[in-house]
Write an enzyme that holds these catalytic residues in place. Sequence first.
Site, PDB file in Angstrom:
ATOM      1  N   TRP A  90      -4.156   0.188   3.961  1.00  0.00           N
ATOM      2  CA  TRP A  90      -3.509   1.148   4.870  1.00  0.00           C
ATOM      3  C   TRP A  90      -3.205   0.478   6.208  1.00  0.00           C
ATOM      4  CZ3 TRP A  90      -4.304   3.518   9.600  1.00  0.00           C
ATOM      5  CH2 TRP A  90      -3.674   4.753   9.817  1.00  0.00           C
TER       6      TRP A  90
ATOM      7  N   GLU B 227      -4.978  18.625   6.079  1.00  0.00           N
ATOM      8  CA  GLU B 227      -3.809  17.746   6.133  1.00  0.00           C
ATOM      9  C   GLU B 227      -2.741  18.259   5.166  1.00  0.00           C
ATOM     10  OE1 GLU B 227      -5.818  13.465   7.089  1.00  0.00           O
ATOM     11  OE2 GLU B 227      -5.749  13.947   4.982  1.00  0.00           O
TER      12      GLU B 227
ATOM     13  N   TRP C  22      -9.405   9.063  -0.912  1.00  0.00           N
ATOM     14  CA  TRP C  22      -9.689   8.272   0.284  1.00  0.00           C
ATOM     15  C   TRP C  22     -11.044   7.580   0.210  1.00  0.00           C
ATOM     16  CZ3 TRP C  22      -6.313   6.200   3.137  1.00  0.00           C
ATOM     17  CH2 TRP C  22      -5.123   6.841   3.464  1.00  0.00           C
TER      18      TRP C  22
ATOM     19  N   PHE D 244       3.730   8.804  10.118  1.00  0.00           N
ATOM     20  CA  PHE D 244       2.838   9.493   9.182  1.00  0.00           C
ATOM     21  C   PHE D 244       3.644  10.494   8.341  1.00  0.00           C
ATOM     22  CE2 PHE D 244      -1.788   9.122  10.958  1.00  0.00           C
ATOM     23  CZ  PHE D 244      -1.718   7.757  10.845  1.00  0.00           C
ATOM     24  N   SER D 245       2.912  11.313   7.601  1.00  0.00           N
ATOM     25  CA  SER D 245       3.561  12.206   6.635  1.00  0.00           C
ATOM     26  C   SER D 245       4.414  13.287   7.299  1.00  0.00           C
ATOM     27  CB  SER D 245       2.509  12.871   5.758  1.00  0.00           C
ATOM     28  OG  SER D 245       2.089  11.950   4.791  1.00  0.00           O
TER      29      SER D 245
ATOM     30  N   ASN E 242       0.147   5.698   0.313  1.00  0.00           N
ATOM     31  CA  ASN E 242      -0.640   6.922   0.152  1.00  0.00           C
ATOM     32  C   ASN E 242       0.307   8.108   0.007  1.00  0.00           C
ATOM     33  OD1 ASN E 242      -1.053   5.980   3.157  1.00  0.00           O
ATOM     34  ND2 ASN E 242      -1.557   8.118   3.340  1.00  0.00           N
ATOM     35  N   ASP E 243       0.157   9.159   0.791  1.00  0.00           N
ATOM     36  CA  ASP E 243       0.853  10.428   0.521  1.00  0.00           C
ATOM     37  C   ASP E 243       2.335  10.320   0.133  1.00  0.00           C
ATOM     38  OD1 ASP E 243      -1.415  10.823   2.026  1.00  0.00           O
ATOM     39  OD2 ASP E 243      -0.417  11.907   3.622  1.00  0.00           O
TER      40      ASP E 243
ATOM     41  N   TRP F  57       0.826  -1.223   0.000  1.00  0.00           N
ATOM     42  CA  TRP F  57       0.000   0.000   0.000  1.00  0.00           C
ATOM     43  C   TRP F  57       0.852   1.261   0.000  1.00  0.00           C
ATOM     44  CZ3 TRP F  57      -4.901   1.992   0.049  1.00  0.00           C
ATOM     45  CH2 TRP F  57      -5.060   3.279   0.573  1.00  0.00           C
TER      46      TRP F  57
ATOM     47  N   GLN G  31       4.021   7.314   2.179  1.00  0.00           N
ATOM     48  CA  GLN G  31       3.322   6.556   3.206  1.00  0.00           C
ATOM     49  C   GLN G  31       3.165   5.124   2.709  1.00  0.00           C
ATOM     50  OE1 GLN G  31       1.599   7.978   6.452  1.00  0.00           O
ATOM     51  NE2 GLN G  31       3.695   8.506   5.944  1.00  0.00           N
TER      52      GLN G  31
ATOM     53  N   ARG H  51      -0.762  17.158  12.470  1.00  0.00           N
ATOM     54  CA  ARG H  51       0.124  16.240  11.728  1.00  0.00           C
ATOM     55  C   ARG H  51       0.723  16.876  10.481  1.00  0.00           C
ATOM     56  NH1 ARG H  51      -4.928  13.810  11.665  1.00  0.00           N
ATOM     57  NH2 ARG H  51      -6.096  13.932   9.709  1.00  0.00           N
TER      58      ARG H  51
END
Length: 613
Positions: A180, A326, A416, A212-213, A155-156, A153, A172, A272
Site C-alpha cells: 500500500w 469506510e 486488511w 483514496f476511494s 485495494n478497494d 498493489w 486503489q 472519506r
Amino acid sequence: MKLTVKKVIPFFMALLSMNSPMITNAKDTGVKIEHLGVNNTLVRITGDGKYLLLPIQESNDDARINLLVNGDYKKVINARLAKSKIDYFVPVDMAPYKNEDVVLTIVTSQGRNSVREAKEDACWKNIMLSDTFDTSNREKYRPAFHHTPLYGWMNDPNGMFYKDGVWHLYYQYNPYGSKWQNLSWGHSTSTDLVNWESHPTAIEPNGLGMVFSGSSVVDRNNSAGFGKDAIVALYTSADISQTQSLAWSNDNGETFNIYPGNPIITLESEARDPNMFWDENHKCWVLLLAHALEHEMLIFTSPDLKSWTLQSRFGKGLGSQDGVWECPDLFELPVEGTDEKKWVLICNINPGGPFGGSATQYFIGDFDGKTFTPDTDANGNVPTKWLDYGKDHYATVSWSDTPDNRRTVIGWMSNWQYAAEVPTMQFRSANTLPREMGLFKAADGQIYASSAPSPELTAMRDKLTVKSAKIALSAKPKNFNLPSDGICEILMDIEANKAKEVNIELKNSKGENVTMIYNAESKTMSFDRTNSGLIDFSQDFPAVTVTPTYETDGKIGLRLFIDRSSIELFGNDGRFVMTNLVFPTSPYSTLSLKTNGGKAKILNLKIYSLKTK
Ligand code: FRU
C-alpha cells in the site's frame, strides 16, 4: 614506472571515491547516478526509453523520489528501492517527458555511516531505462479468472460506472510496488464482466495528497457544467487530513481533469470515500461520506456535484461499531416476491468483521432523500448484517448507471489483517467476482441482502467434466476429480434428509484441504481453511468462517468458484456467500463428499473447467 595490478586497483578506487561524485553505469542504462550525501542521490536521465525501471526490495523502507522535469516538480513517488536484493522492478512511464530534461532527486531513509556505503545499494547498479516492461501473468497464485492489476498493489474497487456497453472499474492502486502506497486510481474495463483490459492510471496523487476511494457518475444533464455525459468523480484527497476532491472526464473515464476548486468538502475530522447517486424522486445528487472514526455516515445533497449541503447523519451506536467506517453505498432494491422496495446502506468496517479484520456490513431501511431510517427487529433493535461471511470480502460498492435496473457490485478479495503479507509479489490482491444484489425476506421476518454471481460469468465455463444427476450420500466419501489445474466451477443441490451434516472437501496430493460443512440442524455452512496450504504468513490467516443459510427445509443449492488462490461459495442464489483466499501448494485435485452420519442426497452435481487467462 611499472604499475602492478595490486597498486592500480586502490589508485583507481581512490579516484572514484574522491575526485568526482558522478558515476556512469558501466552498461548503458540510460541514467547517470550522482551521490550527494549519505541519504541523497540524484539520477539524471541521459538516454531514451519508455520506462525507467526501479528495482524494488519489499523489506526495505520507502525512498522518496522527486521527479523533476526541466527543473519543475512533476510527481513524488515513494518506492522501496532495493538495498541488498531485487525482488522485482516497477516502471515509471517516461513517455510524457520525451525530449525533456528529467532528473530524480532521491531521499533514502536507512541510516548509513558513509556515502560509500550508500553507493553499494543494489538499486543504483540496476536502475535503468527500457522500452519494455513485462506484465505477463507469471505467478503461481495469480488468479485465472478474477480481475487483478497487471502488477503492483490494489485495494478497494472505486469510482465504477457503466457507459455505452463498457464496465469501468477503478481501484486503489500503487503502480510502484506491491504494498500500500502512492494511492492512485488504477483503471480497467470490460464489456462482459469476465475479460478485463488494463488502462493507464486514471488519477494520480497531487498537492492535496493521495487519491483514496470515491465514486463516479455519468452527468447526463450536465448539472456540473463539464459537458453532457461527462464522467464526474469524487474521491478523498488524503494527506495529513482528508478532504474531498472532484475530477471530471470528457473521454469516458480514460483521463481526468482535476477540478481547480478542490477540495470541495472539508471537515474538521477524518471523513472519506464519497459515494454519490442521482435521486430521481427529489431531483438532486445524494452523497454518503464515511465519518470514519465517528462510526457514522454523513448524508449530503447537491444540485451540481460541486456544492454539497449536509442533510443528516446515520449510524452512531448502530450495527458493528468496532472498527472505522469506510466505503459506503446506498441504493434501492425490490424485495423478492413482494411489491415492496427497500434501501440498502452498505458500510464497510475495519476491523470488527465477524471473523476478524475487515468486512462488509449493511443496513436495510428507508430513505426520504435526506435521511436514512433503518429497519428494526422484533425487539426494536437495528440488527447487524453481513454481506459475505468469508474473511476476504471488503470495500464492496456498486457500479453506477447500470442497465436493466441491475445493482452490480464487486469487492476487494482480501483482508486488511494480512493483505500486504499474502504470498504473491508481482501483484497483490484481486477483486471478488462481480455480483448482483437482491433482497429477500427470511423466516425471521427480516429482510436480508443477497449477492449472486453476475449472469455473464457462465461464459467462463469450458468443459463439463463431471455430471451426476443423483448421488446417495452416506458417511463413506464419494470422490470426484477436479480439472488438472484445479480451476473450476462446481454446482450441486443438497438435500440433507436424515443427515445432520454434509461435508464438502477439496483436497490435493500434498494432504492440504478445505472443508465446508452444511449443518442442516443449525442452518449454517462453515468453511475451514486451517489446512488449506500456505497459512503461516499471518497468524490471522488460518480460520473457520461460518454463515447462516436462511433456508427452512434442509435443502440448499451451492455454486463454488475455485481459482488459483481463492474460493467463493454462493448458496441459494447468493442468499449466503463466503469468500476466502487459499494458497494450496498444488491445486486441489479432488472433490470429496460425505455425511457425518445419516443419509443425504446430492442432486445435479456438475463440475465445469473454466477458461483461463
Ligand atoms: C478502505 C480504505 C478507504 C480508503 C482506502 C485507502 O479499504 O481504507 O477508506 O479510501 O482504503 O486506500
